[in-house]
Design an enzyme around this catalytic site. Structure first.
Site, PDB file in Angstrom:
ATOM      1  CB  CYS A 111     -56.589 -15.421 -50.885  1.00 12.49           C
ATOM      2  SG  CYS A 111     -55.135 -16.373 -51.360  1.00 12.49           S
ATOM      3  CG  HIS A 237     -56.911 -12.009 -53.722  1.00 11.85           C
ATOM      4  ND1 HIS A 237     -55.918 -11.730 -53.202  1.00 11.85           N
ATOM      5  CD2 HIS A 237     -56.944 -13.452 -54.101  1.00 11.85           C
ATOM      6  CE1 HIS A 237     -54.987 -12.882 -53.332  1.00 11.85           C
ATOM      7  NE2 HIS A 237     -55.587 -13.988 -53.857  1.00 11.85           N
ATOM      8  CG  ASN A 267     -52.067 -14.652 -54.767  1.00 13.14           C
ATOM      9  OD1 ASN A 267     -52.241 -14.263 -53.815  1.00 13.14           O
ATOM     10  ND2 ASN A 267     -52.905 -15.841 -55.134  1.00 13.14           N
TER      11      ASN A 267
HETATM   12  N1  ACO Z   1     -45.086 -22.290 -66.911  1.00 12.30           N
HETATM   13  C1  ACO Z   1     -45.339 -22.910 -67.948  1.00 12.30           C
HETATM   14  N2  ACO Z   1     -46.257 -23.948 -68.064  1.00 12.30           N
HETATM   15  C2  ACO Z   1     -47.031 -24.177 -67.317  1.00 12.30           C
HETATM   16  C3  ACO Z   1     -46.879 -23.478 -65.834  1.00 12.30           C
HETATM   17  C4  ACO Z   1     -45.819 -22.451 -65.774  1.00 12.30           C
HETATM   18  N3  ACO Z   1     -45.725 -21.760 -64.706  1.00 12.30           N
HETATM   19  N4  ACO Z   1     -47.832 -24.104 -64.789  1.00 12.30           N
HETATM   20  C5  ACO Z   1     -48.692 -24.861 -65.737  1.00 12.30           C
HETATM   21  N5  ACO Z   1     -48.236 -25.061 -66.967  1.00 12.30           N
HETATM   22  C6  ACO Z   1     -48.766 -25.874 -68.087  1.00 12.30           C
HETATM   23  C7  ACO Z   1     -49.389 -26.874 -67.555  1.00 12.30           C
HETATM   24  O1  ACO Z   1     -48.548 -28.020 -67.244  1.00 12.30           O
HETATM   25  C8  ACO Z   1     -50.395 -27.248 -68.805  1.00 12.30           C
HETATM   26  O2  ACO Z   1     -49.539 -28.028 -69.466  1.00 12.30           O
HETATM   27  P1  ACO Z   1     -50.301 -28.898 -70.802  1.00 12.30           P
HETATM   28  O3  ACO Z   1     -51.176 -28.475 -71.395  1.00 12.30           O
HETATM   29  O4  ACO Z   1     -49.031 -29.590 -71.338  1.00 12.30           O
HETATM   30  O5  ACO Z   1     -50.822 -30.113 -69.511  1.00 12.30           O
HETATM   31  C9  ACO Z   1     -50.711 -26.030 -69.306  1.00 12.30           C
HETATM   32  O6  ACO Z   1     -49.523 -25.025 -68.828  1.00 12.30           O
HETATM   33  C10 ACO Z   1     -51.685 -25.152 -69.106  1.00 12.30           C
HETATM   34  O7  ACO Z   1     -51.964 -25.289 -67.803  1.00 12.30           O
HETATM   35  P2  ACO Z   1     -53.544 -24.758 -67.126  1.00 12.30           P
HETATM   36  O8  ACO Z   1     -53.301 -25.152 -65.391  1.00 12.30           O
HETATM   37  O9  ACO Z   1     -54.707 -25.385 -67.699  1.00 12.30           O
HETATM   38  O10 ACO Z   1     -53.401 -23.201 -67.168  1.00 12.30           O
HETATM   39  P3  ACO Z   1     -54.304 -22.068 -67.184  1.00 12.30           P
HETATM   40  O11 ACO Z   1     -54.348 -21.325 -68.316  1.00 12.30           O
HETATM   41  O12 ACO Z   1     -55.454 -22.700 -66.356  1.00 12.30           O
HETATM   42  O13 ACO Z   1     -53.422 -21.127 -66.085  1.00 12.30           O
HETATM   43  C11 ACO Z   1     -53.154 -20.670 -63.801  1.00 12.30           C
HETATM   44  C12 ACO Z   1     -52.833 -21.385 -64.762  1.00 12.30           C
HETATM   45  C13 ACO Z   1     -52.305 -19.481 -64.168  1.00 12.30           C
HETATM   46  C14 ACO Z   1     -52.700 -21.351 -62.576  1.00 12.30           C
HETATM   47  C15 ACO Z   1     -54.909 -20.372 -63.840  1.00 12.30           C
HETATM   48  O14 ACO Z   1     -55.518 -21.409 -63.452  1.00 12.30           O
HETATM   49  C16 ACO Z   1     -55.021 -19.647 -62.598  1.00 12.30           C
HETATM   50  O15 ACO Z   1     -54.711 -18.496 -62.554  1.00 12.30           O
HETATM   51  N6  ACO Z   1     -55.861 -20.026 -61.605  1.00 12.30           N
HETATM   52  C17 ACO Z   1     -56.231 -19.592 -60.359  1.00 12.30           C
HETATM   53  C18 ACO Z   1     -54.983 -19.554 -59.488  1.00 12.30           C
HETATM   54  C19 ACO Z   1     -55.243 -18.894 -58.138  1.00 12.30           C
HETATM   55  O16 ACO Z   1     -55.755 -17.639 -58.176  1.00 12.30           O
HETATM   56  N7  ACO Z   1     -55.012 -19.407 -56.999  1.00 12.30           N
HETATM   57  C20 ACO Z   1     -55.543 -18.873 -55.679  1.00 12.30           C
HETATM   58  C21 ACO Z   1     -54.098 -18.423 -55.354  1.00 12.30           C
HETATM   59  S1  ACO Z   1     -53.187 -19.332 -54.453  1.00 12.30           S
HETATM   60  C22 ACO Z   1     -53.350 -18.935 -52.700  1.00 12.30           C
HETATM   61  O17 ACO Z   1     -54.592 -18.911 -52.487  1.00 12.30           O
HETATM   62  C23 ACO Z   1     -52.450 -18.383 -51.877  1.00 12.30           C
END
Ligand code: ACO
Length: 310
Positions: A111, A237, A267
């Site tokens: 990214c 980004h 993204n």
């Molecule tokens: N829909 C519903 N529930 C979900 C989803 C979804 N799409 N995804 C995860 N959950 C659930 C999880 O299972 C978890 O449930 P639990 O509490 O029962 O275990 C709960 O939601 C919370 O999950 P977390 O992962 O702790 O949620 P968080 O608030 O951290 O948000 C997210 C997750 C949006 C992915 C965040 O961590 C984030 O944005 N991280 C960075 C991601 C990113 O930018 N990655 C780089 C890009 S990818 C690339 O490089 C191409």
């Protein structure tokens, strides 16, 4: 020589995919909007060609720069999801644009790829080795997405964006970049050769993204002798609206100078910054001249930030 952006373009696939598409894998519009700010994204058709998007984005950037493809000395495409393993996407883009003398190569830095490529393009102009460089970011992340994994599938989209860099003697700022990597964290975000699908530790990535983009931006501002207020538009980004806002808060960018379009495109990895730039231009957020701040972060970990003029 002072490199600056003189043209910007973007191209998105036709198919719009709303958040409700992911109800079937246990997600919901409410969860996605609250956690990420994403409302919809574009998906390239299964038999779609990323090169088509990259060429369209590049033609728009060249037209807005008032340049001919024949003026380009280099075509650099940041991508992790090219149409072919070899040759690179840049070679096809250069050929289809009609650049008889351009060097063309792909750059893979996940990214952060576009910021790395922007740094390379800037260096080519500053060293006098190029007069005009096309820097493109193009991704079809759906090619490496596990459609059944709600923790990654809802975050990603496809698209391409491009900028033209040329020497502008009276550019509003001398470009500066800070790039970095840390392979100790490969396990946090990767797609391996066998499974080919992105696997991610979302919460860990979130923390690193905010910390690293903020740190790189601070270093670049310090090196340039700029204050945050000297930056007219800051485009990070577009991984997640919460990440972008947290970086803005860390470094002190007011919301009106922080650009967000993740709601519309999700993204798009190395395509996210040039697509955001094109949307900012179309919304009148980019005037005739100004100072742009960019920051990106991705798998590797790789990250970087830069300032340059337009
Ligand atoms: N829909 C519903 N529930 C979900 C989803 C979804 N799409 N995804 C995860 N959950 C659930 C999880 O299972 C978890 O449930 P639990 O509490 O029962 O275990 C709960 O939601 C919370 O999950 P977390 O992962 O702790 O949620 P968080 O608030 O951290 O948000 C997210 C997750 C949006 C992915 C965040 O961590 C984030 O944005 N991280 C960075 C991601 C990113 O930018 N990655 C780089 C890009 S990818 C690339 O490089 C191409």
């Amino acid at each position: 020589m002072t490199a600056a952006i003189t043209g910007i373009g973007a191209a998105l696939p036709e198919r719009t995919v709303p958040n409700s598409h992911f109800d079937a894998i246990g997600s919901s519009d409410e969860w996605i909007v609250k956690r990420t700010g994403i409302r919809e994204r574009r998906f390239l058709a299964e038999d779609g060609r990323l090169a088509d998007l990259a060429v369209t984005a590049a033609r728009t950037a060249l037209r807005r720069a008032g340049r001919d493809a024949a003026d380009l000395n280099h075509v650099v495409v940041a991508t992790t999801t090219p149409d072919r393993t070899t040759p690179g996407l840049a070679v096809e883009v250069a050929a289809r644009l009609g650049t008889p003398r351009a060097a063309a190569f792909d750059l893979h830095a996940a990214c952060a790829g576009f910021v790395y490529a922007l740094d390379q393009g800037t260096a080519l102009i500053e060293s006098g080795r190029a007069e005009a460089v096309l820097v493109c970011g193009a991704e079809a992340l759906t090619r490496i997405t596990d459609a059944a994994d709600r923790s990654t599938a809802v975050l990603l989209g496809d698209g391409a964006g491009a900028v033209v860099l040329t020497d502008i003697p009276d550019a509003p700022v001398a470009p500066a970049f800070h790039l970095a990597s840390d392979g100790e964290h490969i396990g946090l975000l990767f797609a391996d050769r066998h499974d080919r699908k992105l696997r991610m530790d979302g919460p860990e990535i979130f923390v690193h993204a905010v910390e690293k983009m903020s740190d790189a931006t601070r270093r670049v501002l310090e090196r340039s002798g700029l204050a945050c207020d000297d930056v007219d538009l800051f485009v990070a980004h577009q991984a997640n609206a919460r990440i972008v806002r947290a970086v803005g808060k860390e470094i002190g960018v007011p919301p009106e100078r922080l650009f967000l379009n993740v709601d519309r495109v999700a993204n798009t990895s190395s395509a996210s910054i040039p697509i955001a730039l094109a949307h900012a231009l179309e919304e009148g957020r980019i005037g005739p001249s100004g100072v742009l701040g960019v920051a990106a972060f991705g798998a590797g970990l790789t990250w970087g930030a830069g300032v340059l003029g337009w």
